[in-house]
Each structure stands twice: as C-alpha cells, then as structure tokens.
Write a protein that holds these residues in place. Structure first.
Motif, mmCIF file in Angstrom:
data_model
loop_
_atom_site.group_PDB
_atom_site.id
_atom_site.type_symbol
_atom_site.label_atom_id
_atom_site.label_comp_id
_atom_site.label_asym_id
_atom_site.label_seq_id
_atom_site.Cartn_x
_atom_site.Cartn_y
_atom_site.Cartn_z
ATOM 1 N N THR A 119 -3.757 -44.758 60.807
ATOM 2 C CA THR A 119 -4.310 -43.505 61.312
ATOM 3 C C THR A 119 -5.821 -43.643 61.466
ATOM 4 O O THR A 119 -6.496 -44.168 60.585
ATOM 5 C CB THR A 119 -3.973 -42.333 60.368
ATOM 6 O OG1 THR A 119 -4.446 -41.113 60.928
ATOM 7 C CG2 THR A 119 -4.580 -42.511 58.995
ATOM 8 N N PRO A 120 -6.374 -43.219 62.603
ATOM 9 C CA PRO A 120 -7.826 -43.297 62.789
ATOM 10 C C PRO A 120 -8.532 -42.124 62.124
ATOM 11 O O PRO A 120 -8.039 -40.991 62.150
ATOM 12 C CB PRO A 120 -7.984 -43.241 64.311
ATOM 13 C CG PRO A 120 -6.804 -42.453 64.776
ATOM 14 C CD PRO A 120 -5.678 -42.752 63.813
ATOM 15 N N VAL A 121 -9.677 -42.392 61.504
ATOM 16 C CA VAL A 121 -10.497 -41.366 60.868
ATOM 17 C C VAL A 121 -11.931 -41.567 61.335
ATOM 18 O O VAL A 121 -12.526 -42.637 61.106
ATOM 19 C CB VAL A 121 -10.423 -41.450 59.331
ATOM 20 C CG1 VAL A 121 -11.358 -40.423 58.699
ATOM 21 C CG2 VAL A 121 -8.993 -41.263 58.843
ATOM 22 N N ARG A 122 -12.485 -40.570 61.985
ATOM 23 C CA ARG A 122 -13.859 -40.681 62.463
ATOM 24 C C ARG A 122 -14.822 -40.229 61.373
ATOM 25 O O ARG A 122 -14.665 -39.161 60.785
ATOM 26 C CB ARG A 122 -14.081 -39.844 63.726
ATOM 27 C CG ARG A 122 -15.522 -39.905 64.243
ATOM 28 C CD ARG A 122 -15.660 -39.338 65.626
ATOM 29 N NE ARG A 122 -15.003 -40.172 66.631
ATOM 30 C CZ ARG A 122 -15.533 -41.286 67.150
ATOM 31 N NH1 ARG A 122 -16.723 -41.711 66.727
ATOM 32 N NH2 ARG A 122 -14.880 -41.968 68.045
ATOM 33 N N VAL A 123 -15.831 -41.062 61.089
ATOM 34 C CA VAL A 123 -16.926 -40.716 60.183
ATOM 35 C C VAL A 123 -18.220 -40.860 60.976
ATOM 36 O O VAL A 123 -18.209 -41.157 62.178
ATOM 37 C CB VAL A 123 -16.906 -41.607 58.925
ATOM 38 C CG1 VAL A 123 -15.679 -41.311 58.081
ATOM 39 C CG2 VAL A 123 -16.963 -43.087 59.283
ATOM 40 N N THR A 124 -19.364 -40.666 60.316
ATOM 41 C CA THR A 124 -20.614 -40.636 61.066
ATOM 42 C C THR A 124 -20.937 -41.963 61.735
ATOM 43 O O THR A 124 -21.573 -41.993 62.787
ATOM 44 C CB THR A 124 -21.782 -40.235 60.151
ATOM 45 O OG1 THR A 124 -21.829 -41.133 59.039
ATOM 46 C CG2 THR A 124 -21.621 -38.815 59.657
ATOM 47 N N GLY A 125 -20.498 -43.089 61.144
ATOM 48 C CA GLY A 125 -20.856 -44.389 61.703
ATOM 49 C C GLY A 125 -19.918 -44.906 62.762
ATOM 50 O O GLY A 125 -20.270 -45.827 63.514
ATOM 51 N N GLY A 126 -18.714 -44.344 62.832
ATOM 52 C CA GLY A 126 -17.727 -44.845 63.779
ATOM 53 C C GLY A 126 -16.331 -44.412 63.355
ATOM 54 O O GLY A 126 -16.161 -43.400 62.666
ATOM 55 N N TRP A 130 -20.946 -48.644 64.084
ATOM 56 C CA TRP A 130 -20.163 -49.700 64.704
ATOM 57 C C TRP A 130 -19.374 -49.128 65.868
ATOM 58 O O TRP A 130 -19.225 -47.919 66.004
ATOM 59 C CB TRP A 130 -19.221 -50.349 63.682
ATOM 60 C CG TRP A 130 -18.189 -49.410 63.119
ATOM 61 C CD1 TRP A 130 -16.931 -49.180 63.591
ATOM 62 C CD2 TRP A 130 -18.346 -48.554 61.979
ATOM 63 N NE1 TRP A 130 -16.274 -48.243 62.825
ATOM 64 C CE2 TRP A 130 -17.116 -47.855 61.816
ATOM 65 C CE3 TRP A 130 -19.373 -48.318 61.066
ATOM 66 C CZ2 TRP A 130 -16.913 -46.931 60.789
ATOM 67 C CZ3 TRP A 130 -19.179 -47.405 60.045
ATOM 68 C CH2 TRP A 130 -17.969 -46.719 59.913
ATOM 69 N N THR A 131 -18.866 -50.012 66.702
ATOM 70 C CA THR A 131 -18.025 -49.611 67.825
ATOM 71 C C THR A 131 -16.590 -50.036 67.552
ATOM 72 O O THR A 131 -16.337 -50.959 66.768
ATOM 73 C CB THR A 131 -18.509 -50.253 69.134
ATOM 74 O OG1 THR A 131 -18.503 -51.688 68.984
ATOM 75 C CG2 THR A 131 -19.919 -49.793 69.473
ATOM 76 N N GLY A 132 -15.660 -49.370 68.192
ATOM 77 C CA GLY A 132 -14.261 -49.673 67.974
ATOM 78 C C GLY A 132 -13.791 -49.155 66.622
ATOM 79 O O GLY A 132 -14.486 -48.417 65.929
ATOM 80 N N ASP A 149 -22.630 -36.833 53.591
ATOM 81 C CA ASP A 149 -22.744 -36.818 55.046
ATOM 82 C C ASP A 149 -21.401 -36.977 55.752
ATOM 83 O O ASP A 149 -21.303 -36.669 56.947
ATOM 84 C CB ASP A 149 -23.686 -37.928 55.505
ATOM 85 C CG ASP A 149 -25.123 -37.725 55.040
ATOM 86 O OD1 ASP A 149 -25.464 -36.593 54.651
ATOM 87 O OD2 ASP A 149 -25.888 -38.709 55.038
ATOM 88 N N ASN A 150 -20.385 -37.465 55.043
ATOM 89 C CA ASN A 150 -19.123 -37.792 55.699
ATOM 90 C C ASN A 150 -17.918 -37.014 55.214
ATOM 91 O O ASN A 150 -16.877 -37.033 55.874
ATOM 92 C CB ASN A 150 -18.830 -39.290 55.520
ATOM 93 C CG ASN A 150 -19.697 -40.155 56.400
ATOM 94 O OD1 ASN A 150 -19.422 -40.335 57.578
ATOM 95 N ND2 ASN A 150 -20.764 -40.688 55.823
ATOM 96 N N VAL A 151 -18.039 -36.331 54.071
ATOM 97 C CA VAL A 151 -16.825 -35.790 53.477
ATOM 98 C C VAL A 151 -16.217 -34.666 54.316
ATOM 99 O O VAL A 151 -15.000 -34.437 54.268
ATOM 100 C CB VAL A 151 -17.099 -35.349 52.023
ATOM 101 C CG1 VAL A 151 -17.857 -34.018 51.970
ATOM 102 C CG2 VAL A 151 -15.817 -35.279 51.222
#
Length: 442
Positions: free
Chosen positions: A20-27, A60-62, A182-184
């Motif tokens: 499962t994809p999870v988006r956070v601040t870095g990617g 990061w990308t991807g 910042d990410n939670v």
C-alpha cells in the motif's frame, strides 16, 4: 518464507498482506496492509555520517520500500543470562535512524499518537526488535504507534573534541520527533496529541528531552516507565574518561574503523571505566550534561519547569526493579539489598521527578507494578511489563521474564496497562487520580 527470531525481526511476519502506498512529506513510501493495519518498517527519518549531526532525509521520487526492517544499530551481543533470554541481535548497520510505524489507516482521522523510545542501557536495542513490535497497541487503541531507532553506544554518545560532540543519540531523537510531528497527519495521526513513551534508558532519555529546548512542543504527553534516574547524567569528566579509554583501546582513527572494531573497543572501554552501582553499571556512554542539545543540570531544571505546564505525565516503577539485575547472582541472596537498591536507583528519584513536574504545573499520574509472590519471581522486575505492551507470542517465546505464564495469561495481565496507556494518549486521563503521592497499582 520469512522467519521471526526471538528478539529481532529482519523481515516482516509471514502473514497475508498487500502493498500500500503512503504519502509523507518527502515522497511516497510503500508499506504493508496487514490484518487491519498499515505497517511501515525501516522508515528513514534522517541520515548521519559517523560522529556527525543528523541531517533530515532528502525528498525522493517514486515509491520507496518500507516493507521490512534494514537492521539494528551497532551493538554488542546480548547477555545470555538476561531475564529477557537470548536475543539474536541481527544485522548491524550505521544506517539506523529509522522508524517503525503501525496505523489503522493512513487517512485523515487524527488518531492519538504514541512514540516509543526503547531501553537497553544506551548500548543495545532497536526499533526493529520484534519484542518492541507496536502493532498490538495500534490495533487495540485505534492509534498510530511508532518506535524510534537512534544511535547507541560509542557511536551515539562518544564525546571527544574534534571527533564527536556527544549526545548524538539525543539529537537523533529530537530529529525523529520533528519528522513525526511533520508527517503523522499523513499517517492517520494527530500532531497535537503525541505521547512519548520511554522505558528504562529510553525513559531516562525522555526525562532529558523534557528539559531540552529543541524538543519543546514535539510531544504533549509522556509515559516514563522505570527510569534509572538515580544514575544521574554523565558528567563531562566521566565522559572524557570513557572517550579516552575508547580511543586508546581502538588504536586507530575512529572515523575509519570497522564496526566490529568499534564494538570491541567500546566493550573494553566499558570495563576500563566501569563505575559500579548496586546490581548494574552506570553506562560508560550516555547523555552528558551541558553538551548540546542537553543543558547543564541547573538549566535543564529551569527548562523542564518552564515546560511542565504544557505536559501531562505518567511516571512509575516496578516493585522489584533490581530483581532483573540480581537474577542468578550472589546479590540476590543479600537480605534487603534488592529493596533498598530499587528505591535508590529507581523509585525515589522517579518520585522526586514526579513532584518536580507537578510543582511546575504538569498533570502527573504515578503508578507502581506490584510483585505478588515467589511463584512469579520476575513479576514486578525491571522489563517485566514489556511483554504486556509490545511484541507477539513468537517474539517473547522462551523469555524467563514471562514467569512461566502462558501468552494468554501474559496478555490478560497487561490488558489494564495497555488500556490505561491508550486512554491517556487519547484523553490525558489514564483512569486514576493525578498526584505524585497517589500511585496506581498494576
């Protein structure tokens, strides 16, 4: 087929899951959806060169895999006679500024957040250890639960001018808390409802962080479990002796030495400078007062008192903390020694901390883990409540600390503490009256 070794999990459990994809601040992180939870393992929150300050992780990308743990901080082998039993440490890596996250869903629900700092005398442990698995709390409490890894031993706490500034392990924890803040919200959690839990040296570090200006506002509630506050903080003089012994024993440039050489030199230095307390050793490498980010004692006290009114705190100890350290040693037969040593190293200093924070305006709840009798010789000992909170039956298989009880019995024993911790993280009220002199009994 993945496997689980008691004490360390180098790959995730063998159970049905989907990516499962999870988006956070870095990617975007690629996690696992398993048994009602989204689990992210080996999440890098920062990077650091050896003996250097941590740097926040670059975007990061991807998709970046967060499917499995990547290893544990460099550390010695475990003590085979420990009440925790034999622990296979696992793959050692200096790329250890990592988190484990378990959340019911990476959505916008704003659930309570619990962040765990492990113990281990500032020289062992990892967010990747199976016994620190956080999924049970996440599942039972509809909460986001995160375990933090940081540098330990000489690599985390060495202080030598021109080489290592000291307190890097504490700086790592501050950076981790910033990442969590910042990410939670992306992980289904509430950034305004973060509870920091520390056990043993992790609780000692948590108490340090309460008076660290850089950590102010990064957590709102604190659960301080069995902090060995009677050990105090490392003095600059003691730190200098340990660092000099380490460099001498290593005999080469610490920036270039291999990890096995670092560990071997650390162990020899620990023996060289060992300062004995009843039932254990003051860590040779630990937080040093007056080295950034930790203020000197008077400044720490002032900062902690200034921060107190912003905090809600649970603090407590076990009835027989030193039974853990005395097990299978002649000290176990000395009348009254276990009781007086537990009071000196754990109980009385924790009570003074609770009174200090309450006097500064914090809402403080205290507790004590009891010891019912000889049929469970390690009940109420140091670490005895860990299987109540963390890990699975497989992770704790064979550990003497279970007192011979079945996993169903252990799970039932811990249900009141899990419920109290989760209620506190959710509402600020664990279910018993506040007040440093009114401990709740588990």
């Amino acid at each position: 087929m993945s496997t689980t070794t008691p004490g360390v999990r180098e790959s995730a459990d063998d159970e049905p899951w989907t990516a499962t994809p999870v988006r956070v601040t870095g990617g975007v992180l690629r996690g696992r959806r398993e048994n009602g939870l989204t689990v992210l393992r080996g999440v890098r929150y920062a990077t650091a060169a050896r003996f250097a300050e941590p740097e926040p992780e670059e975007p990061w990308t991807g998709e970046r895999d967060a499917l499995a743990d990547v290893g544990v901080p460099p550390q010695p082998v475990s003590r085979p006679t420990s009440p925790l039993g034999v622990i296979t440490v696992g793959t050692l890596t200096e790329d250890c500024l990592r988190l484990t996250v378990a959340t019911p869903a990476a959505d916008d629900r704003r659930r309570p957040v619990l962040v765990f700092l492990h113990g281990g005398g500032y020289r062992s442990g990892s967010a990747a250890w199976g016994r620190y698995d956080v999924r049970r709390l996440a599942r039972e409490g509809d909460a986001v639960v995160i375990s933090v890894g940081s540098r330990i031993g000489a690599l985390g706490w060495l202080r030598t001018p021109g080489l290592a500034p000291g307190n890097l392990g504490l700086t790592d924890q501050v950076i981790a808390l910033r990442w969590i803040r910042d990410n939670v919200a992306h992980l289904g959690g509430d950034p305004d409802r973060i509870t920091l839990i520390g056990h043993s040296s992790g609780a000692h570090a948590l108490v340090c962080l309460i008076g660290v200006p850089a950590a102010r506002g990064l957590f709102h509630r604190a659960i301080v479990q069995s902090p060995p506050l009677g050990l105090g903080l490392g003095s600059p003089a003691a730190s200098a002796r340990a660092s000099a012994a380490f460099v001498r024993r290593l005999g080469t440039d610490p920036r270039e030495a291999s990890v096995p050489a670092i560990i071997a030199a650390q162990e020899r230095a620990e023996r060289d400078v060992a300062v004995r307390t009843i039932g254990g050793l003051v860590p040779a490498f630990m937080p040093v007062a007056g080295a950034d980010p930790l203020p000197a004692p008077d400044e720490w006290r002032a900062a902690a008192l200034d921060n107190a009114e912003n905090l809600q705190i649970i603090a407590g100890t076990a009835e027989r903390e030193l039974a853990y350290f005395f097990r299978n040693t002649p000290l176990a037969t000395v009348p009254g020694l276990e009781r007086t040593s537990t009071a000196r190293v754990f109980a009385r200093p924790t009570q003074r901390f609770a009174e200090l924070m309450a006097g500064g305006g914090a809402r403080v709840h205290t507790y004590r883990v009891g010891a019912p009798g000889p049929s469970q010789p390690l009940r109420g000992a140091h670490c005895g409540e860990l299987p109540w909170l963390l890990g699975t039956e497989a992770d704790w298989a064979g550990a003497p600390i279970l007192n011979g009880r079945s996993w169903a019995e252990v799970d039932a024993d811990g249900a009141p503490m899990r419920a109290a911790w989760l209620r506190f993280a959710t509402t600020g009220d664990p279910g018993w009256p506040a007040g440093p002199s009114r401990p709740h009994r588990f």
